[in-house]
Enzyme design. Structure first.
Site, PDB file in Angstrom:
ATOM      1  N   LYS A  63      -0.461  11.528   6.121  1.00 47.38           N
ATOM      2  CA  LYS A  63      -0.184  10.375   7.000  1.00 47.38           C
ATOM      3  C   LYS A  63       0.544   9.288   6.213  1.00 47.38           C
ATOM      4  O   LYS A  63       1.547   8.735   6.661  1.00 47.38           O
ATOM      5  CB  LYS A  63      -1.500   9.833   7.572  1.00 47.38           C
ATOM      6  CG  LYS A  63      -1.429   8.416   8.112  1.00 47.38           C
ATOM      7  CD  LYS A  63      -2.788   7.899   8.548  1.00 47.38           C
ATOM      8  CE  LYS A  63      -3.758   7.623   7.423  1.00 47.38           C
ATOM      9  NZ  LYS A  63      -3.554   6.340   6.727  1.00 47.38           N
ATOM     10  N   LYS A  92       0.840  -1.209   0.000  1.00 48.48           N
ATOM     11  CA  LYS A  92       0.000   0.000   0.000  1.00 48.48           C
ATOM     12  C   LYS A  92       0.874   1.258   0.000  1.00 48.48           C
ATOM     13  O   LYS A  92       0.555   2.257  -0.654  1.00 48.48           O
ATOM     14  CB  LYS A  92      -0.932  -0.016   1.216  1.00 48.48           C
ATOM     15  CG  LYS A  92      -1.715   1.260   1.444  1.00 48.48           C
ATOM     16  CD  LYS A  92      -2.756   1.556   0.388  1.00 48.48           C
ATOM     17  CE  LYS A  92      -3.389   2.925   0.638  1.00 48.48           C
ATOM     18  NZ  LYS A  92      -4.479   3.272  -0.245  1.00 48.48           N
TER      19      LYS A  92
HETATM   20  P1  NAP Z   1     -12.479   9.102   7.365  1.00 49.85           P
HETATM   21  O1  NAP Z   1     -13.636   9.454   6.484  1.00 49.85           O
HETATM   22  O2  NAP Z   1     -11.791  10.165   8.142  1.00 49.85           O
HETATM   23  O3  NAP Z   1     -12.989   7.961   8.388  1.00 49.85           O
HETATM   24  C1  NAP Z   1     -12.210   7.546   9.473  1.00 49.85           C
HETATM   25  C2  NAP Z   1     -13.031   6.580  10.317  1.00 49.85           C
HETATM   26  O4  NAP Z   1     -12.226   6.097  11.392  1.00 49.85           O
HETATM   27  C3  NAP Z   1     -14.268   7.226  10.965  1.00 49.85           C
HETATM   28  O5  NAP Z   1     -15.295   6.265  11.039  1.00 49.85           O
HETATM   29  C4  NAP Z   1     -13.740   7.567  12.377  1.00 49.85           C
HETATM   30  O6  NAP Z   1     -14.756   7.660  13.344  1.00 49.85           O
HETATM   31  C5  NAP Z   1     -12.879   6.365  12.640  1.00 49.85           C
HETATM   32  N1  NAP Z   1     -11.823   6.578  13.649  1.00 49.85           N
HETATM   33  C6  NAP Z   1     -10.670   7.298  13.514  1.00 49.85           C
HETATM   34  N2  NAP Z   1      -9.945   7.248  14.642  1.00 49.85           N
HETATM   35  C7  NAP Z   1     -10.639   6.468  15.502  1.00 49.85           C
HETATM   36  C8  NAP Z   1     -10.400   6.036  16.839  1.00 49.85           C
HETATM   37  N3  NAP Z   1      -9.281   6.389  17.509  1.00 49.85           N
HETATM   38  N4  NAP Z   1     -11.326   5.256  17.425  1.00 49.85           N
HETATM   39  C9  NAP Z   1     -12.447   4.889  16.763  1.00 49.85           C
HETATM   40  N5  NAP Z   1     -12.745   5.273  15.510  1.00 49.85           N
HETATM   41  C10 NAP Z   1     -11.834   6.048  14.879  1.00 49.85           C
HETATM   42  O7  NAP Z   1     -11.334   8.356   6.521  1.00 49.85           O
HETATM   43  P2  NAP Z   1     -11.432   7.406   5.228  1.00 49.85           P
HETATM   44  O8  NAP Z   1     -11.181   8.217   4.014  1.00 49.85           O
HETATM   45  O9  NAP Z   1     -12.641   6.545   5.333  1.00 49.85           O
HETATM   46  O10 NAP Z   1     -10.099   6.544   5.459  1.00 49.85           O
HETATM   47  C11 NAP Z   1     -10.044   5.466   6.379  1.00 49.85           C
HETATM   48  C12 NAP Z   1      -8.735   4.693   6.153  1.00 49.85           C
HETATM   49  O11 NAP Z   1      -8.710   4.212   4.807  1.00 49.85           O
HETATM   50  C13 NAP Z   1      -7.473   5.531   6.352  1.00 49.85           C
HETATM   51  O12 NAP Z   1      -6.440   4.730   6.910  1.00 49.85           O
HETATM   52  C14 NAP Z   1      -7.132   5.944   4.932  1.00 49.85           C
HETATM   53  O13 NAP Z   1      -5.747   6.243   4.782  1.00 49.85           O
HETATM   54  C15 NAP Z   1      -7.544   4.705   4.148  1.00 49.85           C
HETATM   55  N6  NAP Z   1      -7.888   4.921   2.735  1.00 49.85           N
HETATM   56  C16 NAP Z   1      -8.680   5.975   2.342  1.00 49.85           C
HETATM   57  C17 NAP Z   1      -8.965   6.154   0.987  1.00 49.85           C
HETATM   58  C18 NAP Z   1      -9.828   7.296   0.464  1.00 49.85           C
HETATM   59  O14 NAP Z   1      -9.806   7.564  -0.748  1.00 49.85           O
HETATM   60  N7  NAP Z   1     -10.598   7.986   1.308  1.00 49.85           N
HETATM   61  C19 NAP Z   1      -8.470   5.253   0.047  1.00 49.85           C
HETATM   62  C20 NAP Z   1      -7.717   4.181   0.478  1.00 49.85           C
HETATM   63  C21 NAP Z   1      -7.422   4.024   1.824  1.00 49.85           C
HETATM   64  P3  NAP Z   1     -15.647   9.016  13.503  1.00 49.85           P
HETATM   65  O15 NAP Z   1     -16.762   8.880  12.504  1.00 49.85           O
HETATM   66  O16 NAP Z   1     -16.105   8.995  14.908  1.00 49.85           O
HETATM   67  O17 NAP Z   1     -14.721  10.176  13.207  1.00 49.85           O
END
Ligand code: NAP
Length: 310
Positions: free
Chosen positions: A244, A176
Site C-alpha cells: 500500500k 512518511k
Molecule cells: P492492522 O494490524 O491491519 O490494523 C488495522 C486496523 O484498522 C484494525 O484495527 C482494523 O480493524 C482497522 N480498520 C481497517 N479498515 C477499517 C475500516 N474500513 N473501518 C474501521 N476499521 C478499519 O495494521 P497496523 O499494522 O496496525 O497498521 C495500521 C496503520 O499504521 C496502517 O496505515 C499502516 O500502514 C501504518 N503503520 C504500520 C506499521 C507497522 O509496523 N505495523 C508501522 C508504521 C505505520 P479490524 O480489527 O476490525 O480489522
C-alpha cells in the site's frame, strides 16, 4: 486565555500498532475512549481502564482529540465521514489526529472537510514498527497547524520519542512516504546481504553481528534480519501494508514525474511474495522472493511452510 490541556483522547483502530499506542495513552494517564471494528479487540484496552464506545461518532462525542490508525485512505474516510463517522460526533475545536499511512492529497481534502465544521486535523504518521509502538519510542512526523500540534504534543509524547512538526496539512504523510521509500530499499539491502552470505557459505549470525555495527547498519538489519534467521515471518509490518505504502509513494512520484527505480523493484519482489500467498507475512519475507530468484535457501526459510499458490 491559554487553552486547557487535552485529557480526553479517543482512539479508533486497535490493530498491531493501535492497540499498543492506545495502551501507552492509558498508562500515561489520559482518559481514553476506544472503538474497533472487530469489537473483541477492544477487550484488553477495557481491562486496562479505557472506555469502550459503540461507534466512531460516539468516540468523538466523548473526546477532545480523536486518533485514527486504520489501514488506507478509504478506511480513514470511512471512520471519519461514514454514517457513524467521528466527524458527526466532533464538536468545534476537536482535533482529529490521523496516524495511519495514507495519501497526502486525500489527507488535505479530509482536513478541509473537517475545517468546515471547525474541527482541526493533524496528519501524524509514525515509524518504528510494532516494537516502537509497544515501547513508546515511535518517530512521529506531523503535518497541520503548528499551534494545534503544540497543544497535542503531550499526546504524541506518550507514544513516541522523536516528534517533529514537518509542515502544513499533508506534509506528515509526504515525509512518511519518504520514510517508506528508504525502508523499502533497506529491506532489499538486508535481503541481498543475507543472500550473498548464504550462497557464499559464511556464518549468517557472525556476518550480521559485525556488519550491523558498521556503515551497513539499519533498522532492518537490527530488527528484521534476526527474525529471518529464526525463520520467523510473523508480521510486525505486513507485506500488503508495505505494498500500500509503495503504491502511495509511486503514485505521488508519478505525479511529480520522478522515477523511483529501486522502489519499483522492491514492489515487484514483494508482489512475488504475495503471489505465493504471503500478503499477511512480515516484510522480512522479501528474502523468500530472493531465494526463488537466486535458487538458494536460507535456514528457516518461509518457503518450507506449506503454501497456497495464488
Ligand atoms: P492492522 O494490524 O491491519 O490494523 C488495522 C486496523 O484498522 C484494525 O484495527 C482494523 O480493524 C482497522 N480498520 C481497517 N479498515 C477499517 C475500516 N474500513 N473501518 C474501521 N476499521 C478499519 O495494521 P497496523 O499494522 O496496525 O497498521 C495500521 C496503520 O499504521 C496502517 O496505515 C499502516 O500502514 C501504518 N503503520 C504500520 C506499521 C507497522 O509496523 N505495523 C508501522 C508504521 C505505520 P479490524 O480489527 O476490525 O480489522
Amino acid at each position: 486565555m491559554t487553552e486547557q490541556a487535552i485529557r480526553k483522547v479517543g482512539f479508533i483502530g486497535l490493530g498491531i500498532m493501535g492497540r499498543s499506542m492506545a495502551a501507552n495513552l492509558v498508562k500515561a494517564g489520559f482518559d481514553v475512549t476506544v472503538w474497533n471494528r472487530t469489537a473483541a479487540r477492544m477487550q484488553p484496552l477495557l481491562e486496562m481502564g479505557a472506555r469502550g464506545a459503540s461507534s466512531p461518532r460516539a468516540v468523538a462525542e466523548a473526546s477532545e482529540a480523536v486518533i485514527t490508525i486504520v489501514t488506507d485512505s478509504d478506511d480513514v474516510e470511512q471512520v471519519l465521514f461514514g454514517p457513524e463517522g467521528a466527524a458527526h460526533g466532533a464538536r468545534p475545536g476537536t482535533v482529529v489526529i490521523d496516524m495511519s499511512t495514507i495519501s497526502p492529497e486525500r489527507t488535505r481534502r479530509m482536513a478541509e472537510r473537517l475545517a468546515e465544521k471547525d474541527v482541526h486535523m493533524l496528519d501524524a504518521p509514525v515509524t518504528g514498527g510494532d516494537v516502537g509502538a509497544r515501547d513508546g519510542t515511535l518517530s512521529i512526523m506531523v503535518g497541520g497547524d503548528e499551534g494545534v500540534f503544540r497543544r497535542c504534543l503531550p499526546i504524541f509524547e506518550a507514544m513516541g520519542r522523536h516528534i517533529v512538526h514537518v509542515g502544513p496539512s499533508g506534509a506528515g504523510q509526504t515525509v512518511k512516504l519518504c520514510n517508506q521509500v528508504i525502508v523499502a530499499l533497506n529491506l532489499l539491502a538486508m535481503g541481498e546481504g543475507l543472500a550473498f552470505a548464504a550462497k557464499a557459505g559464511v556464518d549468517l549470525e557472525k556476518m550480521l553481528s559485525v556488519v550491523q555495527k558498521g556503515a551497513a547498519g539499519s533498522w532492518a538489519l537490527d530488527n528484521l534480519a534476526p527474525r529471518v534467521l529464526r525463520g520467523d515471518y510473523a508480521p510486525g509490518f505486513m507485506v500488503k501494508l508495505q505494498q500500500k505504502d509503495l503504491r502511495l509513494a509511486l503514485e505521488a512520484a508519478a505525479g511529480m514525474n520522478l522515477p523511483l527505480l529501486g522502489t519499483s523493484l522492491v514492489q515487484q519482489l514483494l508482489r512475488s511474495v504475495q503471489a505465493y500467498g504471503g500478503d499477511d507475512d512480515g516484510t522480512q519475507a522479501i528474502v523468500t522472493a530472493l531465494e526463488r530468484v537466486g535458487n538458494f535457501r536460507l535456514r528457516g526459510s518461509a518457503d518450507e511452510r506449506p503454501r497456497e499458490n495464488k
